[in-house]
Design a protein around this motif. Sequence first.
Motif, PDB file in Angstrom:
ATOM      1  N   VAL A 121      -8.372  -0.794 -10.339  1.00  0.00           N
ATOM      2  CA  VAL A 121      -8.300  -2.219 -10.647  1.00  0.00           C
ATOM      3  C   VAL A 121      -6.822  -2.617 -10.651  1.00  0.00           C
ATOM      4  O   VAL A 121      -6.019  -2.033 -11.366  1.00  0.00           O
ATOM      5  N   HIS A 122      -6.479  -3.573  -9.824  1.00  0.00           N
ATOM      6  CA  HIS A 122      -5.119  -4.082  -9.704  1.00  0.00           C
ATOM      7  C   HIS A 122      -5.044  -5.385 -10.509  1.00  0.00           C
ATOM      8  O   HIS A 122      -5.779  -6.324 -10.222  1.00  0.00           O
ATOM      9  N   VAL A 123      -4.160  -5.429 -11.490  1.00  0.00           N
ATOM     10  CA  VAL A 123      -4.045  -6.613 -12.339  1.00  0.00           C
ATOM     11  C   VAL A 123      -2.645  -7.196 -12.186  1.00  0.00           C
ATOM     12  O   VAL A 123      -1.652  -6.476 -12.285  1.00  0.00           O
ATOM     13  N   PHE A 124      -2.589  -8.485 -11.913  1.00  0.00           N
ATOM     14  CA  PHE A 124      -1.334  -9.211 -11.779  1.00  0.00           C
ATOM     15  C   PHE A 124      -1.352 -10.338 -12.806  1.00  0.00           C
ATOM     16  O   PHE A 124      -2.344 -11.045 -12.924  1.00  0.00           O
ATOM     17  N   ALA A 132      -8.036  -7.435  -8.855  1.00  0.00           N
ATOM     18  CA  ALA A 132      -8.752  -7.009  -7.653  1.00  0.00           C
ATOM     19  C   ALA A 132      -9.279  -5.609  -7.911  1.00  0.00           C
ATOM     20  O   ALA A 132      -8.545  -4.741  -8.391  1.00  0.00           O
ATOM     21  N   ARG A 133     -10.553  -5.387  -7.618  1.00  0.00           N
ATOM     22  CA  ARG A 133     -11.163  -4.078  -7.835  1.00  0.00           C
ATOM     23  C   ARG A 133     -11.767  -3.580  -6.539  1.00  0.00           C
ATOM     24  O   ARG A 133     -12.490  -4.302  -5.852  1.00  0.00           O
ATOM     25  N   GLU A 134     -11.451  -2.333  -6.204  1.00  0.00           N
ATOM     26  CA  GLU A 134     -12.030  -1.708  -5.017  1.00  0.00           C
ATOM     27  C   GLU A 134     -13.523  -1.514  -5.231  1.00  0.00           C
ATOM     28  O   GLU A 134     -13.949  -1.062  -6.283  1.00  0.00           O
ATOM     29  N   ILE A 135     -14.327  -1.866  -4.232  1.00  0.00           N
ATOM     30  CA  ILE A 135     -15.768  -1.610  -4.340  1.00  0.00           C
ATOM     31  C   ILE A 135     -16.268  -0.791  -3.151  1.00  0.00           C
ATOM     32  O   ILE A 135     -17.461  -0.667  -2.946  1.00  0.00           O
ATOM     33  N   GLY A 136     -15.341  -0.218  -2.393  1.00  0.00           N
ATOM     34  CA  GLY A 136     -15.701   0.674  -1.300  1.00  0.00           C
ATOM     35  C   GLY A 136     -15.727  -0.014   0.053  1.00  0.00           C
ATOM     36  O   GLY A 136     -15.805  -1.236   0.158  1.00  0.00           O
ATOM     37  N   ASP A 137     -15.642   0.790   1.103  1.00  0.00           N
ATOM     38  CA  ASP A 137     -15.668   0.313   2.489  1.00  0.00           C
ATOM     39  C   ASP A 137     -14.614  -0.751   2.768  1.00  0.00           C
ATOM     40  O   ASP A 137     -14.843  -1.689   3.534  1.00  0.00           O
ATOM     41  N   GLY A 138     -13.462  -0.655   2.118  1.00  0.00           N
ATOM     42  CA  GLY A 138     -12.399  -1.634   2.336  1.00  0.00           C
ATOM     43  C   GLY A 138     -12.688  -2.991   1.734  1.00  0.00           C
ATOM     44  O   GLY A 138     -12.045  -3.974   2.080  1.00  0.00           O
ATOM     45  N   SER A 139     -13.668  -3.065   0.826  1.00  0.00           N
ATOM     46  CA  SER A 139     -14.028  -4.329   0.192  1.00  0.00           C
ATOM     47  C   SER A 139     -13.488  -4.374  -1.239  1.00  0.00           C
ATOM     48  O   SER A 139     -13.300  -3.343  -1.879  1.00  0.00           O
ATOM     49  N   SER A 190      -3.881 -11.393  -1.006  1.00  0.00           N
ATOM     50  CA  SER A 190      -4.330 -10.386  -1.974  1.00  0.00           C
ATOM     51  C   SER A 190      -5.110  -9.284  -1.267  1.00  0.00           C
ATOM     52  O   SER A 190      -4.908  -8.097  -1.536  1.00  0.00           O
ATOM     53  N   LEU A 191      -6.000  -9.671  -0.371  1.00  0.00           N
ATOM     54  CA  LEU A 191      -6.794  -8.686   0.369  1.00  0.00           C
ATOM     55  C   LEU A 191      -5.901  -7.818   1.248  1.00  0.00           C
ATOM     56  O   LEU A 191      -6.054  -6.599   1.298  1.00  0.00           O
ATOM     57  N   LYS A 192      -4.924  -8.432   1.917  1.00  0.00           N
ATOM     58  CA  LYS A 192      -4.001  -7.681   2.774  1.00  0.00           C
ATOM     59  C   LYS A 192      -3.238  -6.642   1.954  1.00  0.00           C
ATOM     60  O   LYS A 192      -3.148  -5.476   2.338  1.00  0.00           O
ATOM     61  N   HIS A 193      -2.711  -7.053   0.803  1.00  0.00           N
ATOM     62  CA  HIS A 193      -1.936  -6.127  -0.022  1.00  0.00           C
ATOM     63  C   HIS A 193      -2.825  -5.056  -0.655  1.00  0.00           C
ATOM     64  O   HIS A 193      -2.410  -3.902  -0.780  1.00  0.00           O
ATOM     65  N   LYS A 249      -5.585  -3.810   0.670  1.00  0.00           N
ATOM     66  CA  LYS A 249      -5.909  -2.850   1.736  1.00  0.00           C
ATOM     67  C   LYS A 249      -4.715  -1.953   2.043  1.00  0.00           C
ATOM     68  O   LYS A 249      -4.870  -0.757   2.285  1.00  0.00           O
ATOM     69  N   LYS A 250      -3.505  -2.526   2.022  1.00  0.00           N
ATOM     70  CA  LYS A 250      -2.313  -1.711   2.258  1.00  0.00           C
ATOM     71  C   LYS A 250      -2.160  -0.679   1.148  1.00  0.00           C
ATOM     72  O   LYS A 250      -1.805   0.473   1.409  1.00  0.00           O
ATOM     73  N   TYR A 251      -2.455  -1.064  -0.085  1.00  0.00           N
ATOM     74  CA  TYR A 251      -2.387  -0.117  -1.193  1.00  0.00           C
ATOM     75  C   TYR A 251      -3.332   1.065  -0.944  1.00  0.00           C
ATOM     76  O   TYR A 251      -2.961   2.222  -1.127  1.00  0.00           O
ATOM     77  N   ILE A 252      -4.557   0.758  -0.507  1.00  0.00           N
ATOM     78  CA  ILE A 252      -5.535   1.818  -0.241  1.00  0.00           C
ATOM     79  C   ILE A 252      -5.051   2.717   0.887  1.00  0.00           C
ATOM     80  O   ILE A 252      -5.118   3.950   0.796  1.00  0.00           O
ATOM     81  N   GLU A 253      -4.525   2.126   1.959  1.00  0.00           N
ATOM     82  CA  GLU A 253      -4.001   2.922   3.073  1.00  0.00           C
ATOM     83  C   GLU A 253      -2.876   3.836   2.610  1.00  0.00           C
ATOM     84  O   GLU A 253      -2.840   5.017   2.952  1.00  0.00           O
ATOM     85  N   ASP A 254      -1.941   3.289   1.830  1.00  0.00           N
ATOM     86  CA  ASP A 254      -0.816   4.089   1.341  1.00  0.00           C
ATOM     87  C   ASP A 254      -1.289   5.194   0.404  1.00  0.00           C
ATOM     88  O   ASP A 254      -0.813   6.322   0.475  1.00  0.00           O
ATOM     89  N   LYS A 255      -2.245   4.856  -0.477  1.00  0.00           N
ATOM     90  CA  LYS A 255      -2.760   5.838  -1.424  1.00  0.00           C
ATOM     91  C   LYS A 255      -3.481   6.965  -0.690  1.00  0.00           C
ATOM     92  O   LYS A 255      -3.269   8.130  -0.983  1.00  0.00           O
ATOM     93  N   CYS A 256      -4.292   6.613   0.290  1.00  0.00           N
ATOM     94  CA  CYS A 256      -5.049   7.628   1.038  1.00  0.00           C
ATOM     95  C   CYS A 256      -4.104   8.446   1.914  1.00  0.00           C
ATOM     96  O   CYS A 256      -4.372   9.622   2.157  1.00  0.00           O
ATOM     97  N   GLY A 257      -3.021   7.862   2.360  1.00  0.00           N
ATOM     98  CA  GLY A 257      -2.054   8.594   3.170  1.00  0.00           C
ATOM     99  C   GLY A 257      -1.332   9.650   2.372  1.00  0.00           C
ATOM    100  O   GLY A 257      -0.840  10.621   2.919  1.00  0.00           O
ATOM    101  N   ASP A 258      -1.254   9.463   1.050  1.00  0.00           N
ATOM    102  CA  ASP A 258      -0.556  10.431   0.201  1.00  0.00           C
ATOM    103  C   ASP A 258      -1.442  11.614  -0.174  1.00  0.00           C
ATOM    104  O   ASP A 258      -0.957  12.572  -0.748  1.00  0.00           O
ATOM    105  N   LEU A 259      -2.736  11.535   0.101  1.00  0.00           N
ATOM    106  CA  LEU A 259      -3.633  12.634  -0.302  1.00  0.00           C
ATOM    107  C   LEU A 259      -3.466  13.852   0.560  1.00  0.00           C
ATOM    108  O   LEU A 259      -3.114  13.836   1.659  1.00  0.00           O
TER     109      LEU A 259
END
Length: 112
Positions: free
Chosen positions: A21-24, A55-62, A97-100, A102-112
């Motif tokens: 959950v991303h809180v601003f 913003a909360r991730e709910i899977g499949d890039g949503s 918000s959606l763009k950022h 999704k970028k967070y998810i890409e960056d996070k998954c890239g670090d795994l």
Amino acid sequence: QNRDYVVMKRSKVFPSPTGDVHVFAARSAPNSLELQPPSGQAMFRVQLYQCRHAAREIGDGSFEFCTVLVDDPGVPLPTFIQNLIVSKVVPSTFANSLKHAKKYIEDKCGDL
């Protein structure tokens, strides 16, 4: 008359097994009335402003989004500005918000 905002902003990501959950948050700075608006300009210092956006991730890039905004500009906003906010500002805010997110998810998954 132009409106002048002095705000404090912060953000945090709360990890969760069901989706981070991303809180601003932003709000009027406590000393905003002590600070002077830029000289030579007719400015109205906005005293009441609060924004919470999550913003909360709910899977499949949503994502699910929730936004609460309280803003007292001190005077009624003209209809054309209200229409601009509804037709342009709100959609572009959620698109960014959606763009950022999704970028967070890409960056996070890239670090795994």
